[in-house]
Design an enzyme around this catalytic site. Structure first.
Site, mmCIF file in Angstrom:
data_model
loop_
_atom_site.group_PDB
_atom_site.id
_atom_site.type_symbol
_atom_site.label_atom_id
_atom_site.label_comp_id
_atom_site.label_asym_id
_atom_site.label_seq_id
_atom_site.Cartn_x
_atom_site.Cartn_y
_atom_site.Cartn_z
ATOM 1 N N VAL A 19 0.829 -1.231 -0.178
ATOM 2 C CA VAL A 19 -0.092 -0.008 0.002
ATOM 3 C C VAL A 19 1.008 1.225 -0.170
ATOM 4 C CG1 VAL A 19 -1.666 1.533 1.298
ATOM 5 C CG2 VAL A 19 -1.830 -1.084 1.227
ATOM 6 N N ASP A 38 10.762 3.300 5.876
ATOM 7 C CA ASP A 38 10.482 1.972 6.405
ATOM 8 C C ASP A 38 11.604 1.470 7.375
ATOM 9 O OD1 ASP A 38 8.661 -0.577 4.929
ATOM 10 O OD2 ASP A 38 10.119 -1.099 6.206
ATOM 11 N N LYS A 43 14.968 -3.121 2.387
ATOM 12 C CA LYS A 43 14.072 -2.802 1.678
ATOM 13 C C LYS A 43 14.288 -1.213 1.003
ATOM 14 C CE LYS A 43 9.595 -3.631 2.787
ATOM 15 N NZ LYS A 43 8.380 -3.829 3.467
ATOM 16 N N THR A 125 -5.741 -0.575 7.258
ATOM 17 C CA THR A 125 -7.013 -0.729 7.704
ATOM 18 C C THR A 125 -6.944 -1.028 9.169
ATOM 19 O OG1 THR A 125 -7.517 -1.810 5.644
ATOM 20 C CG2 THR A 125 -8.745 -2.374 7.290
ATOM 21 N N LEU A 150 -7.378 -0.318 -2.493
ATOM 22 C CA LEU A 150 -6.521 -0.679 -3.861
ATOM 23 C C LEU A 150 -6.888 -2.158 -3.844
ATOM 24 C CD1 LEU A 150 -3.702 1.199 -2.859
ATOM 25 C CD2 LEU A 150 -5.210 1.838 -4.436
ATOM 26 N N PHE A 248 -18.811 -8.614 -8.503
ATOM 27 C CA PHE A 248 -18.499 -9.558 -7.444
ATOM 28 C C PHE A 248 -19.643 -10.574 -7.278
ATOM 29 C CE2 PHE A 248 -14.894 -8.959 -4.530
ATOM 30 C CZ PHE A 248 -14.150 -8.148 -5.424
ATOM 31 N N CYS A 259 -6.706 -9.007 2.231
ATOM 32 C CA CYS A 259 -7.891 -8.196 3.021
ATOM 33 C C CYS A 259 -8.846 -8.759 3.196
ATOM 34 C CB CYS A 259 -8.101 -7.010 1.988
ATOM 35 S SG CYS A 259 -6.586 -6.002 1.821
ATOM 36 N N LYS A 319 -5.333 -14.829 -6.689
ATOM 37 C CA LYS A 319 -6.013 -14.471 -7.678
ATOM 38 C C LYS A 319 -4.782 -14.139 -8.660
ATOM 39 C CE LYS A 319 -6.155 -9.451 -7.037
ATOM 40 N NZ LYS A 319 -7.189 -8.199 -6.789
HETATM 41 C C1 UDX Z 1 -9.588 -6.506 -1.895
HETATM 42 C C2 UDX Z 1 -10.586 -5.242 -2.068
HETATM 43 O O1 UDX Z 1 -11.083 -5.353 -3.370
HETATM 44 C C3 UDX Z 1 -9.825 -3.994 -2.073
HETATM 45 O O2 UDX Z 1 -11.001 -2.989 -2.051
HETATM 46 C C4 UDX Z 1 -9.358 -4.051 -0.527
HETATM 47 O O3 UDX Z 1 -9.039 -2.589 -0.138
HETATM 48 C C5 UDX Z 1 -8.280 -5.078 -0.492
HETATM 49 O O4 UDX Z 1 -9.000 -6.315 -0.611
HETATM 50 P P1 UDX Z 1 -7.857 -7.806 -3.157
HETATM 51 O O5 UDX Z 1 -7.574 -8.421 -1.924
HETATM 52 O O6 UDX Z 1 -6.593 -7.248 -4.042
HETATM 53 O O7 UDX Z 1 -8.733 -6.617 -2.885
HETATM 54 O O8 UDX Z 1 -8.738 -8.704 -4.269
HETATM 55 P P2 UDX Z 1 -10.107 -8.653 -5.060
HETATM 56 O O9 UDX Z 1 -9.665 -8.451 -6.393
HETATM 57 O O10 UDX Z 1 -11.003 -7.895 -4.218
HETATM 58 O O11 UDX Z 1 -10.300 -10.333 -4.812
HETATM 59 C C6 UDX Z 1 -10.315 -10.956 -3.598
HETATM 60 C C7 UDX Z 1 -10.608 -12.385 -3.497
HETATM 61 O O12 UDX Z 1 -12.161 -12.706 -4.125
HETATM 62 C C8 UDX Z 1 -9.959 -12.993 -4.789
HETATM 63 O O13 UDX Z 1 -9.614 -14.336 -3.852
HETATM 64 C C9 UDX Z 1 -10.959 -13.456 -5.812
HETATM 65 O O14 UDX Z 1 -10.595 -14.615 -6.416
HETATM 66 C C10 UDX Z 1 -12.279 -13.536 -4.941
HETATM 67 N N1 UDX Z 1 -13.446 -13.166 -5.649
HETATM 68 C C11 UDX Z 1 -13.776 -11.967 -6.174
HETATM 69 C C12 UDX Z 1 -14.417 -14.189 -5.969
HETATM 70 O O15 UDX Z 1 -14.274 -15.154 -5.595
HETATM 71 N N2 UDX Z 1 -15.535 -13.626 -6.678
HETATM 72 C C13 UDX Z 1 -15.768 -12.601 -7.129
HETATM 73 O O16 UDX Z 1 -16.606 -12.173 -7.830
HETATM 74 C C14 UDX Z 1 -14.734 -11.765 -6.858
#
Ligand code: UDX
Length: 436
Positions: A19, A38, A43, A125, A150, A248, A259, A319
């Protein structure tokens, strides 16, 4: 550098993890001089040499392009003497109890002396209520909650094109809040001006709601399997209702990452610690845990006992477009498969180095085809685009048994079946001799 850039407010960043680094790079891109610190010397040294180890599209380019405006140091005093606006971006991982670990936040606060000059801007957070506590510890210092939203893989784009920017502050810190809001004013997203605890809750509630949508559609997918419906069609039909929307609603083998699992649990515990039992979130978490394991019964349906069977995992990261293995579904799935007596082999385009020490006993292969060779089944765990382009016909001839469980409903079932595979996804009808 032109004159208007020179006059842009300097920005301080404390903590250059994912972040912090995105924040630093993006403010530099917007023309602000950035001083970031940091506690990890290596790093800081590698960042000053222009090397980054984080896999985040566009970030390395942004850091290189704006290197004259960016400075990395281990000295927080450097940041304090050169900047007034301090973005705190340290991590807040879960403790054993599941609460957020605020020790790094507290360490930063301990390094700050309350003064009327600086503004502490919390990006990390934190549980709702943290801001109030810090304000009591640092009387006189302005405090603004500005949570990050993010997504890994699109963090740079998300920062520079926000859906919204949340700025929470007490009435007496309104001037500081306006200053923070003005940093984001050129980016286009609506700026939500509110007070601190509501800003903290917006972050936690947003992630908990998104996680709830995923567990909801996963349960709908599981019912679709029972009644012979196709969850893809169901989600599409639902999403056209503007009150629901299309995002989603992708079913799969569970959400992971740094997160969602942490924030959902932290909100559940925050509620519990405050005297409220957040029943819905218990189910969201439980559904997600069970979803990671459902692949095992899909495999046994086709293969019987998994003892001695070789299962290839395609993708390991939580992901695509990241090497992040935190709370990845592959961790639970591979342990479960090994628990059933299966041999597990795996390939991921970028996460294998991160994964190796986390997945003892899982054999890593250099390519997807090498992982598939000699396997009794494949599970698509992470929807990396390159898996769609795989030579599936070639893969079918390499496998002991061409069976694929598509854990992200990512592949075209007919294409893969045409290549010789028995195909099964999540909440959609399978295709192949023994799934009919
Ligand atoms: C998330 C939030 O989106 C972001 O706003 C927050 O600040 C940090 O957490 P991130 O962890 O990068 O971001 O991933 P994101 O793309 O949101 O996906 C999270 C997980 O949900 C992944 O494992 C993804 O595979 C899963 N997912 C997402 C699903 O299984 N189905 C969906 O429809 C969407």
């Amino acid at each position: 550098m032109n004159t208007s850039e020179q006059s842009k407010t300097p920005v301080g960043v404390v903590g250059v993890g994912w972040v912090g680094l995105v924040t630093a790079a993006c403010f530099a891109e917007l023309g602000h001089p950035v001083v970031a610190c940091d506690v990890v010397q290596e790093k800081v040294d590698s960042l000053n040499r222009g090397e980054i180890t984080i896999h985040e599209p566009g970030l390395a380019e942004l850091l290189a392009k704006n290197k004259e405006r960016l400075e990395f140091t281990t000295e927080i005093n450097e940041v304090l003497s050169r900047t007034k606006l301090l973005f705190v971006c340290v991590d807040t991982p879960p403790t054993y109890s599941g609460d957020a670990d605020l020790s790094r936040v507290r360490a930063v606060v301990a390094d700050l002396k309350a003064d009327g000059d600086h503004v502490l801007i919390m990006k990390s957070t934190v549980p709702a209520g943290t801001g109030e506590t810090i304000r009591r510890d640092l009387p006189g210092m302005a405090y603004v909650s500005c949570p990050e939203f993010l997504k890994e893989g699109t963090a740079v784009k998300d920062f520079l094109n926000p859906d919204r920017v949340v700025v929470g502050a007490a009435p007496e810190d309104r001037t500081a809040a306006d200053e923070v809001a003005s940093l984001y004013s050129s980016l286009g997203g609506e700026i939500v001006m509110t007070e601190v605890s509501s800003a903290e809750m917006i972050k936690l509630a947003s992630n908990a709601y998104l996680a709830t949508r995923i567990s909801f559609i996963n349960e709908i997918a599981n019912v679709c399997e029972e009644v012979g419906a196709d969850v893809g069609e169901v989600a599409r039909g639902m999403g056209l209702d503007e009150r629901i929307g299309p995002h989603f609603l992708r079913p799969g083998i569970g959400f992971g990452g740094s997160c969602f699992p942490k924030d959902v649990n932290a909100l559940k515990l925050l509620a519990g610690n405050s005297g409220y039992h957040f029943q819905l979130l218990n189910s969201v978490i439980e559904v997600n845990e069970l979803q990671k394991r459902r692949v095992v019964s899909k495999l046994t349906k086709h293969l019987g006992s998994l003892v001695g069977r070789r299962v290839a995992l395609l993708g390991l990261a939580f992901k695509p477009d990241t090497d992040d293995m935190r709370e990845a579904s592959s961790l639970v799935l591979s342990a479960r498969l090994r628990g059933e007596g299966a041999e597990v082999v795996a390939f991921d385009p970028v996460a294998m180095d991160q994964a190796r020490s986390l997945l003892p006993g899982v054999e890593m292969r250099d390519t997807a085809l090498a992982a598939l060779e000699g396997s009794d089944a494949a599970v698509l765990v992470t929807e990396w685009p390159e898996f769609r382009e795989l030579d599936w016909a070639g893969a079918a001839t390499l496998m002991r048994r061409p069976l694929i469980i598509d854990g992200r409903n990512f592949l075209d079932a007919n294409v893969v079946h045409g290549a010789g595979f028995t195909y099964e996804g999540i909440g959609r009808p399978g295709v192949g001799a023994d799934t009919e």
